[in-house]
Design a protein around this motif. Structure first.
Motif, mmCIF file in Angstrom:
data_model
loop_
_atom_site.group_PDB
_atom_site.id
_atom_site.type_symbol
_atom_site.label_atom_id
_atom_site.label_comp_id
_atom_site.label_asym_id
_atom_site.label_seq_id
_atom_site.Cartn_x
_atom_site.Cartn_y
_atom_site.Cartn_z
ATOM 1 N N GLU A 173 45.466 39.468 32.144
ATOM 2 C CA GLU A 173 44.728 39.427 30.884
ATOM 3 C C GLU A 173 44.971 38.101 30.159
ATOM 4 O OE1 GLU A 173 42.187 40.798 27.826
ATOM 5 O OE2 GLU A 173 42.440 41.351 29.924
ATOM 6 N N ARG A 174 46.212 37.639 30.179
ATOM 7 C CA ARG A 174 46.512 36.332 29.560
ATOM 8 C C ARG A 174 45.739 35.223 30.250
ATOM 9 N NH1 ARG A 174 51.756 38.701 28.986
ATOM 10 N NH2 ARG A 174 52.368 37.995 31.071
ATOM 11 N N SER A 176 42.931 35.468 31.973
ATOM 12 C CA SER A 176 41.489 35.605 31.791
ATOM 13 C C SER A 176 41.042 35.169 30.403
ATOM 14 C CB SER A 176 41.063 37.058 32.033
ATOM 15 O OG SER A 176 41.300 37.425 33.381
ATOM 16 N N THR A 177 41.879 35.391 29.404
ATOM 17 C CA THR A 177 41.480 35.023 28.041
ATOM 18 C C THR A 177 41.741 33.557 27.738
ATOM 19 O OG1 THR A 177 43.617 35.839 27.223
ATOM 20 C CG2 THR A 177 41.736 37.345 27.102
ATOM 21 N N THR A 178 42.452 32.870 28.622
ATOM 22 C CA THR A 178 42.682 31.436 28.422
ATOM 23 C C THR A 178 41.915 30.575 29.422
ATOM 24 O OG1 THR A 178 44.714 31.565 29.755
ATOM 25 C CG2 THR A 178 44.947 31.771 27.370
ATOM 26 N N ARG A 183 36.601 33.381 30.328
ATOM 27 C CA ARG A 183 36.515 33.814 28.936
ATOM 28 C C ARG A 183 35.066 33.777 28.455
ATOM 29 N NH1 ARG A 183 40.008 30.088 25.894
ATOM 30 N NH2 ARG A 183 38.165 28.759 25.789
ATOM 31 N N SER A 186 33.020 36.571 30.229
ATOM 32 C CA SER A 186 33.358 37.885 29.688
ATOM 33 C C SER A 186 32.684 38.106 28.340
ATOM 34 C CB SER A 186 34.879 38.024 29.563
ATOM 35 O OG SER A 186 35.235 39.246 28.992
ATOM 36 N N ARG A 187 32.774 37.112 27.461
ATOM 37 C CA ARG A 187 32.168 37.246 26.139
ATOM 38 C C ARG A 187 30.653 37.345 26.217
ATOM 39 N NH1 ARG A 187 35.795 32.774 23.752
ATOM 40 N NH2 ARG A 187 33.911 31.576 24.108
ATOM 41 N N ARG A 217 41.576 45.311 28.379
ATOM 42 C CA ARG A 217 40.775 44.095 28.472
ATOM 43 C C ARG A 217 40.205 43.746 27.099
ATOM 44 N NH1 ARG A 217 38.183 41.469 32.788
ATOM 45 N NH2 ARG A 217 38.246 43.269 34.183
ATOM 46 N N ASP A 218 40.377 42.489 26.715
ATOM 47 C CA ASP A 218 39.898 42.033 25.412
ATOM 48 C C ASP A 218 38.620 41.230 25.602
ATOM 49 O OD1 ASP A 218 39.563 41.304 22.821
ATOM 50 O OD2 ASP A 218 41.402 40.140 22.639
ATOM 51 N N ALA A 221 37.916 38.386 23.014
ATOM 52 C CA ALA A 221 38.946 37.369 22.792
ATOM 53 C C ALA A 221 38.372 36.152 22.082
ATOM 54 C CB ALA A 221 39.549 36.932 24.127
ATOM 55 N N GLN A 278 41.965 43.921 35.673
ATOM 56 C CA GLN A 278 42.237 42.504 35.434
ATOM 57 C C GLN A 278 43.047 41.871 36.563
ATOM 58 O OE1 GLN A 278 42.705 45.081 33.218
ATOM 59 N NE2 GLN A 278 43.018 44.275 31.145
#
Length: 327
Positions: A173-174, A176-178, A183, A186-187, A217-218, A221, A278
């Motif tokens: 998760e870290r 994927s969001t960075t 990112r 996903s958004r 999952r965020d 983000a 993830q």
């Protein structure tokens, strides 16, 4: 034995059940084509709805389509057919993921068909906290059996192994969001306003665990307007690991059949589920997810199980819009 009509009404029922299946980011990467000469309903990849940054090998696409095939098989049995499913039936046609022959009627209804069919319309992914009520052992055994019926294995890790799998998920998760590409992709699958029939509407997003224990999952983000306030999740989550002996496209499709069979069986018993995928999206983390004492199996999906509200459906593309116009 009566002959069933594979007409427009029956097709709509079959495809409507198929498209109720879960898919990565609710991308719904499938479409269908009927060959009336052979009574074969083809299930094909819709690569225009792929998620290439997250799923470069299209493993998750195969899992998604496999889940739709499971729903299609159950719906066919519900209507009275004895469907024959072939996975990847034509090597010369890589977009043809499955073929379902519907030319034989079934003299009997298989046990559990009606309950599984009804569960198709009540199964939803849950992104909110569960209660701390444990899932009984006999229900977990039924989920294990559901996976076995699709030639896969559902492992139920102990507390120590669960903690290790959650650590891998948190690391994924870290990443994927960075990672800029993942990112952004996903958004982009978050839908606001006039929601199209695929993707995840903003209202369906769940909160993050305020204790940082369960890495959900965020999707939102770095988009504060779509964040929900953090919430307290269950203290001891029940995680199940779905594995296959091999790691080929046919195994990914079987994973999808097994995943949906497990999810529907859970729904029958009012057990809710969410998917922790993830770590499966980073090759080295997916390899690390193998339980060292379980042998060489390939982990395909982590499933979080528990009790809570039924949840709300996410949009689906209409059956008519995923049926090939040449049918």
């Amino acid at each position: 034995m009566p002959t069933l009509a594979l007409d427009a009404a029956a097709l709509e029922k079959l495809v409507s059940a198929a498209v109720a299946a879960p898919s990565i980011h609710n991308s719904q990467p499938w479409h269908f084509r009927l060959d009336p000469r052979t009574s074969v309903l083809e299930v094909r990849a819709a690569r225009e709805r792929a998620v290439p940054a997250t799923d470069p090998q299209q493993r998750a696409m195969h899992i998604s389509v496999g889940a739709a095939v499971l729903n299609l098989r159950i719906a066919a049995r519900h209507l009275g057919w004895a469907p024959e499913v072939r996975l990847l039936p034509d090597p010369a046609d890589p977009d043809l993921f499955a073929a379902v022959r519907l030319d034989e009627t079934s003299p009997v209804r298989l046990p559990g068909t009606e309950r599984l069919y009804d569960a198709i319309w009540h199964r939803h992914s849950i992104r909110t906290p569960f209660t701390d009520r444990p899932v009984p052992a006999d229900i977990l055994d039924r989920l294990v059996t559901a996976a076995q019926e699709e030639e896969t294995t559902l492992h139920l890790p102990d507390r120590e192994e669960t903690a290790r799998l959650l650590e891998l998920t948190a690391e994924a998760e870290r990443r994927s969001t960075t990672d800029p590409g993942r990112r952004t992709e996903s958004r982009d699958w978050i839908r606001s306003g006039d929601v199209p029939a695929y993707g995840i509407p903003a209202h369906a997003l769940g909160p993050q665990d305020r204790d940082g224990h369960l890495p959900m999952r965020d999707f939102a983000a770095l988009r504060p307007a779509e964040h929900r306030p953090p919430a307290t999740f269950e203290h001891e989550p029940r995680i199940a690991a779905l594995t296959t002996d091999h790691d080929r496209p046919a195994d990914w499709l079987r994973t999808g059949l097994a995943l949906e069979h497990v999810l529907l069986a859970a729904t029958v018993h009012e057990v809710r589920a969410s998917l922790l995928h993830q770590a499966m999206e980073w090759p080295e983390l997916r390899r690390a997810a193998r339980e060292p004492h379980q042998g060489p199996g390939h982990v395909q999906m982590l499933i979080r199980l528990g009790y809570g509200p039924e949840g709300s459906p996410t949009p689906r593309i209409a059956a008519a819009d995923v049926l090939d116009p040449e049918t």
